[in-house]
Design an enzyme around this catalytic site. Sequence first.
Site, PDB file in Angstrom:
ATOM      1  N   ASP A 119     -54.109 -18.469 -61.662  1.00 51.21           N
ATOM      2  CA  ASP A 119     -54.105 -19.300 -62.866  1.00 51.21           C
ATOM      3  C   ASP A 119     -53.506 -18.560 -64.063  1.00 51.21           C
ATOM      4  O   ASP A 119     -54.257 -18.075 -64.909  1.00 51.21           O
ATOM      5  CB  ASP A 119     -55.550 -19.732 -63.181  1.00 51.21           C
ATOM      6  CG  ASP A 119     -55.606 -20.849 -64.210  1.00 51.21           C
ATOM      7  OD1 ASP A 119     -54.544 -21.378 -64.563  1.00 51.21           O
ATOM      8  OD2 ASP A 119     -56.714 -21.186 -64.651  1.00 51.21           O
TER       9      ASP A 119
ATOM     10  N   TRP B 258     -66.181 -19.222 -59.618  1.00 48.75           N
ATOM     11  CA  TRP B 258     -64.777 -19.583 -59.802  1.00 48.75           C
ATOM     12  C   TRP B 258     -63.787 -18.893 -58.863  1.00 48.75           C
ATOM     13  O   TRP B 258     -62.592 -19.167 -58.903  1.00 48.75           O
ATOM     14  CB  TRP B 258     -64.364 -19.339 -61.265  1.00 48.75           C
ATOM     15  CG  TRP B 258     -65.118 -20.236 -62.201  1.00 48.75           C
ATOM     16  CD1 TRP B 258     -66.260 -19.943 -62.881  1.00 48.75           C
ATOM     17  CD2 TRP B 258     -64.803 -21.600 -62.514  1.00 48.75           C
ATOM     18  NE1 TRP B 258     -66.676 -21.036 -63.606  1.00 48.75           N
ATOM     19  CE2 TRP B 258     -65.799 -22.064 -63.407  1.00 48.75           C
ATOM     20  CE3 TRP B 258     -63.781 -22.476 -62.135  1.00 48.75           C
ATOM     21  CZ2 TRP B 258     -65.805 -23.369 -63.921  1.00 48.75           C
ATOM     22  CZ3 TRP B 258     -63.783 -23.766 -62.648  1.00 48.75           C
ATOM     23  CH2 TRP B 258     -64.785 -24.198 -63.522  1.00 48.75           C
TER      24      TRP B 258
ATOM     25  N   GLU C 131     -53.268 -18.940 -72.835  1.00 48.17           N
ATOM     26  CA  GLU C 131     -54.678 -18.977 -72.433  1.00 48.17           C
ATOM     27  C   GLU C 131     -55.205 -17.612 -71.993  1.00 48.17           C
ATOM     28  O   GLU C 131     -56.267 -17.187 -72.429  1.00 48.17           O
ATOM     29  CB  GLU C 131     -54.862 -20.004 -71.300  1.00 48.17           C
ATOM     30  CG  GLU C 131     -56.275 -20.029 -70.758  1.00 48.17           C
ATOM     31  CD  GLU C 131     -56.493 -21.078 -69.683  1.00 48.17           C
ATOM     32  OE1 GLU C 131     -55.557 -21.837 -69.367  1.00 48.17           O
ATOM     33  OE2 GLU C 131     -57.621 -21.132 -69.155  1.00 48.17           O
TER      34      GLU C 131
ATOM     35  N   GLU D 207     -61.169 -29.053 -60.219  1.00 45.04           N
ATOM     36  CA  GLU D 207     -62.113 -28.754 -61.309  1.00 45.04           C
ATOM     37  C   GLU D 207     -62.871 -29.992 -61.757  1.00 45.04           C
ATOM     38  O   GLU D 207     -62.955 -30.307 -62.941  1.00 45.04           O
ATOM     39  CB  GLU D 207     -61.355 -28.097 -62.474  1.00 45.04           C
ATOM     40  CG  GLU D 207     -60.663 -26.811 -62.055  1.00 45.04           C
ATOM     41  CD  GLU D 207     -59.977 -26.050 -63.184  1.00 45.04           C
ATOM     42  OE1 GLU D 207     -59.522 -26.687 -64.140  1.00 45.04           O
ATOM     43  OE2 GLU D 207     -59.921 -24.813 -63.089  1.00 45.04           O
TER      44      GLU D 207
END
Length: 663
Positions: free
Chosen positions: A350, A526, A378, A271
Amino acid sequence: MEKNWSQLWLNYRKSEDSSQKKYFESLEVRGFGESKIIANAVAELELATKAMFGVTIQQKKPDQTATLCIEKVDPEGKDGTYELIQKGHQLSLQAATERGVLYGVFHILRLLSMGKRLDSIRLKKEPQNPLRMYNHWDNMTGDIERGYSGNSFFFVNNEIVIDERTRDYARFMASIGMNGIVINNVNVKQCASLLITDRYFDKVAELSRLFGEYGLTLYLSLNYASPIEIGGLDSADPFDQRVIGWWETKMEEIFRRIPNLGGFLVKADSEGRPGPFTYGRTQADGANMLADIVKPYGGIIIWRCFVYNCTQDWRDYKTDRARAGYDNFIEMDGDYHENVILQIKNGPMDFQIREPISPLFGGLQKTNQMLEVQIAQEYTGHQIDICYLIPMFKEILEFDTYMREKNSKVKDIISGRTLGNRYTGIAAVINTGNDLNWTGNVLAAANLYGFGRLAFDMELSAEEILEEWVALTFGTEERVMQTIKEMLLPSREIYEKYTSPLGIGWMVTPNVHYGCSVDGYEYSRWGTYHRADHFGMGVDRSHNGTGYALLYNEPNASMYDKPETCPEELLLFFHHIAYDYRLKSGKTLIQHIYDTHFEGVEAVEKLITAWESLKGLIPEADYENARERLDRQLYNAREWRDQVNSYFYRKSAIPDEKGRAIY
Ligand code: GCV
């Protein structure tokens, strides 16, 4: 100073059973000598027994036998091991190391706080994971990447803060058996790059010393490009002698200036972060260079495997982000040096609400490995929505990789049982901040507590851990216990029901990752796609598709490869499935999506009723805190339900069999 922040599960209350007071009349500590850790363990005993029994524990008199004896025994078993034995009038805590004493003391206090008796106790506990770490993603400016409970309590305006809260934090960590803390974000930028310079050495050293007094080893996230950013070189090539020389000098200085430093956590080539790929080198080249240099100081390099192409073209059906970790790391299995640990996220994507286990576990045969999970919510509700994650972590730990005939579960690999290695363990991205209750939602502290307990003892069940946490936090009143258990134990499934279905993940609002946006990441770079069209949805990761399913050892590979044998909760992760495909329940895929989304919202409504039944039994501020968040959870769940159902109704044109409101 009057503390206005929560004491979480170390909130010692007056005991209703005064019979246990007898063990805390006098204390003798044998064989440990001068030690800050022992002093802190004794201070904790004093604090707790004063609050629970109103007694002040005395040093043993010469002609007396102490009622509590803390004794050093010959080193045997792992660091942190302890034994508790009650005999006659005496309770004895035996340990080989100071950490063992600390953990043993907290065990005693836990039992007392839970209303248990120490009479007839005889037990031995040994930490199962050598490394039990929390990773902070705190930035030095004070904000926290993916933080949902305020700002950092370590950093304010690029300065390091050390105060009573820091000490309490260390107590909490010690009480659940943690032994390693990374204080700064893995994305090391701006001032954080200077943590390894004179600008911050003194403060970092002070923090490290404080941690050390609670059995915690400090680790820092490292900027791989430090030779350029702070060293003034034009390269960070791991084969460049100037770079190696720079690191050698730097590491000598760092370990000299910072006591109790365990090593470094590195996010490289990920990233936008710099790494060895820039110089045509492998991940092993980068990790080994650093590891060799820190080795003389007993340091380790924890190297993250979150390396993937984040500039993918959504039209490209061949590149599969799920494969990336495996493809980038597997070939060098056996090349990583002895003090390198690869830190692997639990899933290949993720931290989604449901993912398969990373195939690196069971793929890597000769490499030190650590599991990384995330209790910062998250993708699981931002500590607004309730999501008790320990059941998910249990599933991960119990997953059999079939790497060997036996001892091949994830828990065996990370504890070092499978390969007989010593640098292994488990880490979680932490969910704390400077909110007075530490975790935003008071109920999210169950994850903070639970992860530590599970890291120490992977055989504990999610329910046992929750029972401990409820009793220690809110007391032992049966109704409180039952209600909170009924709320938290199914909360992960509830969250899953109203969000993305059957393992496909994502569908979140881009960047913030809270709230629904079905196509939010669908046409982006992504690599996180659901591939929904008029006929069906899901990513074909079978042998016909990206081949990801085949990265697992048999029989897992064959199981995932076919829709009929693929566990249904992961069906859309592995396969592109038609909306009218019949699931084992007899329902079509589309009907399953509709039903689960309605059920998810109904379950949240029930959570609210359950919590409201505890009004008056929970401290007012805590009650109101969760009550307010439950309203937001309900709003969120309704939004998800309506957006997901409407999206797939419009795509498929298949109506809900039950004729409910879909837009
Ligand atoms: C620290 C995800 C998160 C990022 C995080 C990254 C990582 O992509 O959204 O905020 O960066 O994971 O684990 O490195």
